[in-house]
Design an enzyme around this catalytic site. Structure first.
Site, PDB file in Angstrom:
ATOM      1  CG  HIS A 127      -1.964  -0.953   1.233  1.00 49.70           C
ATOM      2  ND1 HIS A 127      -2.773  -1.603   2.466  1.00 49.70           N
ATOM      3  CD2 HIS A 127      -2.360  -1.968   0.183  1.00 49.70           C
ATOM      4  CE1 HIS A 127      -3.560  -2.625   1.862  1.00 49.70           C
ATOM      5  NE2 HIS A 127      -3.346  -2.676   0.709  1.00 49.70           N
ATOM      6  N   GLY A 195      -1.260  -9.626  12.453  1.00 52.78           N
ATOM      7  CA  GLY A 195      -1.928  -8.078  12.883  1.00 52.78           C
ATOM      8  C   GLY A 195      -2.699  -7.634  11.630  1.00 52.78           C
ATOM      9  CG  ASN A 221      -5.765 -10.472  14.659  1.00 54.16           C
ATOM     10  OD1 ASN A 221      -6.050  -9.746  15.666  1.00 54.16           O
ATOM     11  ND2 ASN A 221      -5.757 -10.006  13.555  1.00 54.16           N
TER      12      ASN A 221
HETATM   13  C1  BV8 Z   1      -8.082  -2.585  -5.525  1.00 54.83           C
HETATM   14  C2  BV8 Z   1      -2.973   2.956   2.366  1.00 54.83           C
HETATM   15  C3  BV8 Z   1      -8.629  -3.097  -7.630  1.00 54.83           C
HETATM   16  C4  BV8 Z   1      -3.687   4.188   2.504  1.00 54.83           C
HETATM   17  C5  BV8 Z   1      -4.824   1.206   2.574  1.00 54.83           C
HETATM   18  C6  BV8 Z   1     -15.300  -0.664  -4.149  1.00 54.83           C
HETATM   19  C7  BV8 Z   1     -14.811   0.150  -4.925  1.00 54.83           C
HETATM   20  C8  BV8 Z   1     -13.271  -0.114  -5.106  1.00 54.83           C
HETATM   21  C9  BV8 Z   1     -12.462  -1.029  -4.600  1.00 54.83           C
HETATM   22  C10 BV8 Z   1     -13.206  -1.851  -3.880  1.00 54.83           C
HETATM   23  C11 BV8 Z   1     -14.856  -1.692  -3.468  1.00 54.83           C
HETATM   24  N1  BV8 Z   1     -15.163  -2.538  -2.455  1.00 54.83           N
HETATM   25  C12 BV8 Z   1     -13.968  -3.319  -2.301  1.00 54.83           C
HETATM   26  C13 BV8 Z   1     -12.953  -2.772  -2.885  1.00 54.83           C
HETATM   27  C14 BV8 Z   1     -11.747  -3.244  -2.781  1.00 54.83           C
HETATM   28  C15 BV8 Z   1     -10.996  -2.423  -1.585  1.00 54.83           C
HETATM   29  C16 BV8 Z   1     -11.314  -2.937  -0.199  1.00 54.83           C
HETATM   30  O1  BV8 Z   1     -10.843  -4.022  -0.105  1.00 54.83           O
HETATM   31  N2  BV8 Z   1     -12.192  -2.351   0.463  1.00 54.83           N
HETATM   32  C17 BV8 Z   1     -12.511  -2.701   1.671  1.00 54.83           C
HETATM   33  C18 BV8 Z   1     -12.856  -1.663   2.837  1.00 54.83           C
HETATM   34  C19 BV8 Z   1     -13.895  -3.991   1.702  1.00 54.83           C
HETATM   35  N3  BV8 Z   1      -9.655  -2.549  -1.899  1.00 54.83           N
HETATM   36  C20 BV8 Z   1      -8.989  -1.549  -2.625  1.00 54.83           C
HETATM   37  O2  BV8 Z   1      -9.468  -0.742  -3.034  1.00 54.83           O
HETATM   38  C21 BV8 Z   1      -7.495  -1.946  -3.185  1.00 54.83           C
HETATM   39  N4  BV8 Z   1      -7.316  -1.833  -4.601  1.00 54.83           N
HETATM   40  O3  BV8 Z   1      -8.773  -3.464  -4.804  1.00 54.83           O
HETATM   41  O4  BV8 Z   1      -7.653  -2.252  -6.862  1.00 54.83           O
HETATM   42  C22 BV8 Z   1      -9.496  -2.035  -7.837  1.00 54.83           C
HETATM   43  C23 BV8 Z   1      -9.253  -0.948  -8.470  1.00 54.83           C
HETATM   44  C24 BV8 Z   1     -10.338   0.120  -8.697  1.00 54.83           C
HETATM   45  C25 BV8 Z   1     -11.576  -0.245  -8.591  1.00 54.83           C
HETATM   46  C26 BV8 Z   1     -12.023  -1.531  -7.982  1.00 54.83           C
HETATM   47  C27 BV8 Z   1     -10.762  -2.442  -7.877  1.00 54.83           C
HETATM   48  C28 BV8 Z   1      -6.590  -0.884  -2.584  1.00 54.83           C
HETATM   49  C29 BV8 Z   1      -6.792  -0.985  -0.806  1.00 54.83           C
HETATM   50  C30 BV8 Z   1      -5.631  -0.482  -0.334  1.00 54.83           C
HETATM   51  C31 BV8 Z   1      -6.219   0.818   0.594  1.00 54.83           C
HETATM   52  N5  BV8 Z   1      -5.091   1.502   1.295  1.00 54.83           N
HETATM   53  N6  BV8 Z   1      -3.604   1.779   3.116  1.00 54.83           N
HETATM   54  C32 BV8 Z   1      -3.417   4.894   3.929  1.00 54.83           C
HETATM   55  O5  BV8 Z   1      -3.048   4.056   4.900  1.00 54.83           O
HETATM   56  O6  BV8 Z   1      -3.879   6.088   4.457  1.00 54.83           O
HETATM   57  S1  BV8 Z   1      -5.573   0.244   3.432  1.00 54.83           S
HETATM   58  C33 BV8 Z   1      -5.446   0.545   5.124  1.00 54.83           C
HETATM   59  O7  BV8 Z   1      -6.522  -0.221   5.637  1.00 54.83           O
HETATM   60  C34 BV8 Z   1      -4.055  -0.295   5.637  1.00 54.83           C
HETATM   61  O8  BV8 Z   1      -3.081   0.018   4.873  1.00 54.83           O
HETATM   62  C35 BV8 Z   1      -4.466  -1.663   5.837  1.00 54.83           C
HETATM   63  O9  BV8 Z   1      -4.101  -2.434   5.103  1.00 54.83           O
HETATM   64  C36 BV8 Z   1      -5.893  -1.339   5.925  1.00 54.83           C
HETATM   65  C37 BV8 Z   1      -6.404  -1.851   7.473  1.00 54.83           C
HETATM   66  O10 BV8 Z   1      -6.279  -3.226   7.619  1.00 54.83           O
HETATM   67  P1  BV8 Z   1      -5.427  -3.750   8.546  1.00 54.83           P
HETATM   68  O11 BV8 Z   1      -3.969  -3.588   8.228  1.00 54.83           O
HETATM   69  O12 BV8 Z   1      -5.833  -4.988   8.605  1.00 54.83           O
HETATM   70  O13 BV8 Z   1      -5.741  -3.038   9.855  1.00 54.83           O
HETATM   71  P2  BV8 Z   1      -6.914  -3.168  10.646  1.00 54.83           P
HETATM   72  O14 BV8 Z   1      -7.050  -1.896  11.431  1.00 54.83           O
HETATM   73  O15 BV8 Z   1      -8.197  -3.158   9.919  1.00 54.83           O
HETATM   74  O16 BV8 Z   1      -6.629  -4.322  11.679  1.00 54.83           O
HETATM   75  C38 BV8 Z   1      -5.768  -4.343  12.405  1.00 54.83           C
HETATM   76  C39 BV8 Z   1      -5.650  -5.793  13.021  1.00 54.83           C
HETATM   77  O17 BV8 Z   1      -4.732  -6.148  13.927  1.00 54.83           O
HETATM   78  C40 BV8 Z   1      -7.091  -6.115  13.869  1.00 54.83           C
HETATM   79  O18 BV8 Z   1      -7.429  -7.523  13.387  1.00 54.83           O
HETATM   80  C41 BV8 Z   1      -6.446  -6.286  15.224  1.00 54.83           C
HETATM   81  O19 BV8 Z   1      -7.094  -7.420  15.898  1.00 54.83           O
HETATM   82  C42 BV8 Z   1      -5.024  -6.696  15.099  1.00 54.83           C
HETATM   83  N7  BV8 Z   1      -4.147  -6.431  16.170  1.00 54.83           N
HETATM   84  C43 BV8 Z   1      -4.161  -5.121  16.977  1.00 54.83           C
HETATM   85  N8  BV8 Z   1      -3.174  -4.963  17.703  1.00 54.83           N
HETATM   86  C44 BV8 Z   1      -2.438  -6.218  17.570  1.00 54.83           C
HETATM   87  C45 BV8 Z   1      -3.121  -6.872  16.572  1.00 54.83           C
HETATM   88  N9  BV8 Z   1      -2.620  -8.096  16.194  1.00 54.83           N
HETATM   89  C46 BV8 Z   1      -1.597  -8.738  16.777  1.00 54.83           C
HETATM   90  N10 BV8 Z   1      -0.874  -8.062  17.899  1.00 54.83           N
HETATM   91  C47 BV8 Z   1      -1.217  -6.743  18.130  1.00 54.83           C
HETATM   92  N11 BV8 Z   1      -0.576  -6.253  19.166  1.00 54.83           N
END
Ligand code: BV8
Length: 266
Positions: A127, A195, A221
């Protein structure tokens, strides 16, 4: 969080044997691995001025189009927050694992650069990286630009707005990152998912792809996720404790029992 001595964590002999004998390991990390460095995960409530915004609404090209200043200032706030963070023992343990496994690759969804600071080298930044800036029009990295009152600043080459070099929702993952990830998955014997809430595509589909080609799946996780059903081993707890514990159990010859995994800023 109660201090858990890393050597007190019990891991199954089978898990230790599988990881110790693996020559190709692929790791996927998400915001959770940086939580113990004090960086709020993507889904945790944002604080202060940003509390009323949903990150998924800000991290889009549409938001930037609509309000470039707001989006630029959000990233400036996040960069300042992240700059104060240092790698935690989870990051450091993965950097060590990379040195002990013949073929080790790390795909991170995080944009915080902490894996690189911790010493990891074979990193695939799915990302992007919040500390890199690119031209929003030419899509090339811009290293420096004249200080002006413009927010966002403008590209010194074409005068369009600059933006962070991160992948927004609705934008494609860089082709190079996708190609590298596919190559790594095809050979990996062990796939760690660490994570990540496993909600964001295409990262969320990587464990299934690895599973279908025969990899052993290990999830670390605090809670179960939509990919937990896929995992051969589910290690529930903080990655900053579990990963050093794993390293100490798998490669004890490299780790005197009193190894200090304290965080460091290199
Ligand atoms: C794509 C950078 C093809 C920016 C990020 C409708 C229209 C367009 C696209 C979509 C759509 N519907 C779905 C999609 C696909 C979309 C998507 O997946 N949406 C989701 C919301 C459903 N994906 C995209 O758009 C991707 N591109 O598909 O391209 C395309 C192209 C055009 C049109 C269609 C398709 C691009 C996705 C990238 C987005 N950018 N980041 C920025 O950071 O500002 S994503 C961002 O959110 C982060 O980078 C991270 O990856 C993500 C969050 O996820 P996690 O990292 O898992 O973090 P989260 O907080 O969710 O969870 C933390 C976890 O850690 C928890 O489980 C917790 O329990 C655990 N934890 C906490 N503490 C600990 C721990 N574990 C262990 N130890 C600890 N101490």
């Amino acid at each position: 969080m109660a201090e858990i001595p890393v050597n007190s964590i019990q891991f199954s002999e089978e898990l230790i044997r599988i990881i110790r004998s693996a020559t190709h390991i692929l790791v996927l990390t998400g915001a959770g691995i940086s939580a113990e460095s004090g960086i709020p995960t993507f889904r945790e409530a944002q604080t202060g001025l940003w509390a009323k915004y949903n990150p998924e609404d800000l991290a889009t090209p549409e938001s930037f189009q609509r309000n470039p200043r707001l989006v630029w200032e959000w990233y400036t706030w996040r960069r300042d927050l992240i700059q104060k963070a240092i790698p935690n023992p989870g990051h450091l343990a993965l950097a060590v694992m990379e040195k002990l496994v013949p073929n080790f690759h790390l795909i991170t969804q995080n944009v915080d650069n902490l894996h690189r600071i911790a010493g990891s080298q074979n990193i695939i930044e799915f990302h992007g990286n919040i500390f890199q800036t690119k031209c929003s029009y030419e899509d090339i990295i811009i290293e420096s630009w004249p200080e002006t009152r413009d927010i966002p600043p403008r590209c010194p080459r074409c005068n369009h707005f600059l933006r962070p070099n991160v992948v927004w929702f609705g934008e494609s993952i860089p082709q190079q990152a996708i190609t590298s990830a596919i190559n790594c998955i095809q050979n990996c014997e062990v796939f760690f998912s660490i994570g990540t809430s496993s909600l964001v595509e295409p990262s969320a589909s990587l464990p299934l792809t690895a599973r279908l080609q025969g990899s052993v799946i290990i999830e670390i996780n605090l809670e179960h996720t939509p990919m937990t059903y896929l995992a051969d081993f589910v290690l529930k707890g903080p990655s900053g404790k579990i990963l050093p514990g794993l390293i100490a159990n798998i490669w004890p010859q490299f780790y005197p029992q009193d190894t200090n995994f304290s965080s460091s800023k290199s």
